[in-house]
Design an enzyme around this catalytic site. Structure first.
Site, PDB file in Angstrom:
ATOM      1  N   PRO A 134       0.837  -1.196   0.000  1.00  0.00           N
ATOM      2  CA  PRO A 134       0.000   0.000   0.000  1.00  0.00           C
ATOM      3  C   PRO A 134       0.871   1.244   0.000  1.00  0.00           C
ATOM      4  O   PRO A 134       1.626   1.471   0.940  1.00  0.00           O
ATOM      5  CB  PRO A 134      -0.797  -0.100   1.307  1.00  0.00           C
ATOM      6  CG  PRO A 134      -0.634  -1.486   1.772  1.00  0.00           C
ATOM      7  CD  PRO A 134       0.657  -1.975   1.237  1.00  0.00           C
ATOM      8  N   GLU A 135       0.798   1.997  -1.073  1.00  0.00           N
ATOM      9  CA  GLU A 135       1.501   3.267  -1.145  1.00  0.00           C
ATOM     10  C   GLU A 135       0.433   4.356  -1.061  1.00  0.00           C
ATOM     11  O   GLU A 135      -0.726   4.054  -0.778  1.00  0.00           O
ATOM     12  CB  GLU A 135       2.319   3.336  -2.439  1.00  0.00           C
ATOM     13  CG  GLU A 135       3.342   2.186  -2.500  1.00  0.00           C
ATOM     14  CD  GLU A 135       4.199   2.162  -3.752  1.00  0.00           C
ATOM     15  OE1 GLU A 135       4.396   3.230  -4.352  1.00  0.00           O
ATOM     16  OE2 GLU A 135       4.672   1.080  -4.122  1.00  0.00           O
ATOM     17  N   HIS A 149      -5.916 -13.194  10.667  1.00  0.00           N
ATOM     18  CA  HIS A 149      -5.061 -12.041  10.934  1.00  0.00           C
ATOM     19  C   HIS A 149      -5.857 -10.772  11.235  1.00  0.00           C
ATOM     20  O   HIS A 149      -5.380  -9.669  11.024  1.00  0.00           O
ATOM     21  CB  HIS A 149      -4.095 -11.824   9.772  1.00  0.00           C
ATOM     22  CG  HIS A 149      -3.219 -13.011   9.535  1.00  0.00           C
ATOM     23  ND1 HIS A 149      -2.238 -13.404  10.420  1.00  0.00           N
ATOM     24  CD2 HIS A 149      -3.207 -13.928   8.538  1.00  0.00           C
ATOM     25  CE1 HIS A 149      -1.653 -14.494   9.963  1.00  0.00           C
ATOM     26  NE2 HIS A 149      -2.223 -14.839   8.824  1.00  0.00           N
ATOM     27  N   ARG A 194       1.221  -9.919   7.605  1.00  0.00           N
ATOM     28  CA  ARG A 194       2.666  -9.793   7.876  1.00  0.00           C
ATOM     29  C   ARG A 194       2.979  -8.881   9.046  1.00  0.00           C
ATOM     30  O   ARG A 194       4.138  -8.736   9.429  1.00  0.00           O
ATOM     31  CB  ARG A 194       3.390  -9.330   6.618  1.00  0.00           C
ATOM     32  CG  ARG A 194       3.439 -10.471   5.613  1.00  0.00           C
ATOM     33  CD  ARG A 194       4.033 -10.087   4.288  1.00  0.00           C
ATOM     34  NE  ARG A 194       3.363 -10.874   3.244  1.00  0.00           N
ATOM     35  CZ  ARG A 194       3.575 -10.764   1.955  1.00  0.00           C
ATOM     36  NH1 ARG A 194       4.429  -9.885   1.522  1.00  0.00           N
ATOM     37  NH2 ARG A 194       2.953 -11.505   1.096  1.00  0.00           N
TER      38      ARG A 194
END
Length: 276
Positions: free
Chosen positions: A2-3, A93, A112
């Site tokens: 994600p930018e 998650h 992550r």
DNA sequence: ATGATGTCCTGGGCGC
DNA sequence: TGCGCCCAGGACATCA
């Protein structure tokens, strides 16, 4: 991954569910993601109303009427999922869950665990360690050819590395830097100090353009998302260089092939033919 | 101050 | 089929 465009798309996707709503319950399913989630996190949020959602760099800031701000970073695999309240078990998650008085759940999921979730006082936000040393926004007026040239003209690192440095300009990540340098026909391995003022003047509008178009594409994906059980954080977007190893360079009359190299342990995709 | 390298984390893809 | 290995990468820590 994600930018800036993905984070901005996520922010916009959260607005209909959160803005003006009261957060009635917060569930923290682990004590830390990348860093510890404050122990008083839930207590400071429950019962408070969301005033607004803003974005700074790759962070989402959720302003509460109590004067606190929730700070979120998606890391590289983080996303928000919006669901109506049901009895389904949480996904593996799902780390933090916000329940609104609109009967919806906003779930932060991050396999992550490179993401971040914390809270601070609104009047201390700008001096917060996460934000105080941060450079300008790439879509803001301060980011122009002169600014970028001044920032990098003495730097010996590769131009690609410099563009990833959040103290030079924020919001860019590996993907959009590769894309912008390809369109600007600037080699990612050039020393930053060898990039001319003329080149920074053409590069900056290209960076703005590639980000703006990605945000637009994200906006389109939000329309499809509305009302479904979809996820916020990613959207389909076509890249001209990133991940395109072996494919023809898309620059007009170039005829080169996109190559993949390694810079500082990260993949760089570029066209050795036209990117000089 | 700068630049180079290592660290965190998990899932997915690959070779054998 | 399954195991081990490597890779993805944003931001920060640590070193020279």
């Amino acid at each position: 991954m994600p930018e800036l465009p993905e984070v901005e798309t996520t922010r916009r996707g959260l607005i209909p569910t959160l803005e003006g709503r009261k957060i009635v319950k917060v569930i923290k399913r682990r004590d830390k993601i990348r860093i510890a989630i404050p122990s008083d996190f839930e207590k400071r949020i429950e019962g408070m109303r969301v005033k607004s959602l803003k974005r700074r760099a790759k962070y989402i800031q959720i302003f509460l009427d109590s004067g606190d701000v929730i700070i979120c970073h998606l890391g590289m695999s983080g996303k928000f999922v919006i669901k109506v309240i049901d009895n389904e078990p949480y996904e593996k998650h799902d780390h933090v869950i916000f329940e609104t008085d609109g009967g919806e759940l906003v779930i932060y999921n991050d396999p992550r665990r490179f993401g971040l979730m914390t809270i601070c006082r609104e009047d201390e936000l700008e001096q917060h360690r996460l934000f105080k040393n941060m450079a300008v926004e790439p879509l803001g007026n301060e980011f122009n050819g002169d600014y970028l040239y001044e920032k990098i003209k003495t730097r010996k690192s590769a131009i690609k590395t410099m563009l990833l440095d959040q103290k030079i300009v924020v919001g860019l990540g590996n993907i959009y830097v590769c894309e912008a340098l390809n369109m600007a026909k600037i080699s990612p391995i050039r020393k930053a100090c060898d990039v001319t003022l003329g080149e920074t003047e053409s590069l900056v509008p290209i960076i703005r353009n590639v980000l703006s178009r990605a945000i637009e594409a994200g906006g389109s994906s939000l329309k499809d998302f509305a009302g479904t059980d979809g996820e916020l954080g990613y959207f389909q977007h076509l890249f001209v260089s990133y991940g395109c190893e072996g494919e023809k360079c898309s620059n007009k009359e170039c005829g080169g092939t996109i190559d993949r190299i390694n810079q500082g342990g990260r993949s760089t995709f570029y066209c050795p033919q036209c990117q000089k």
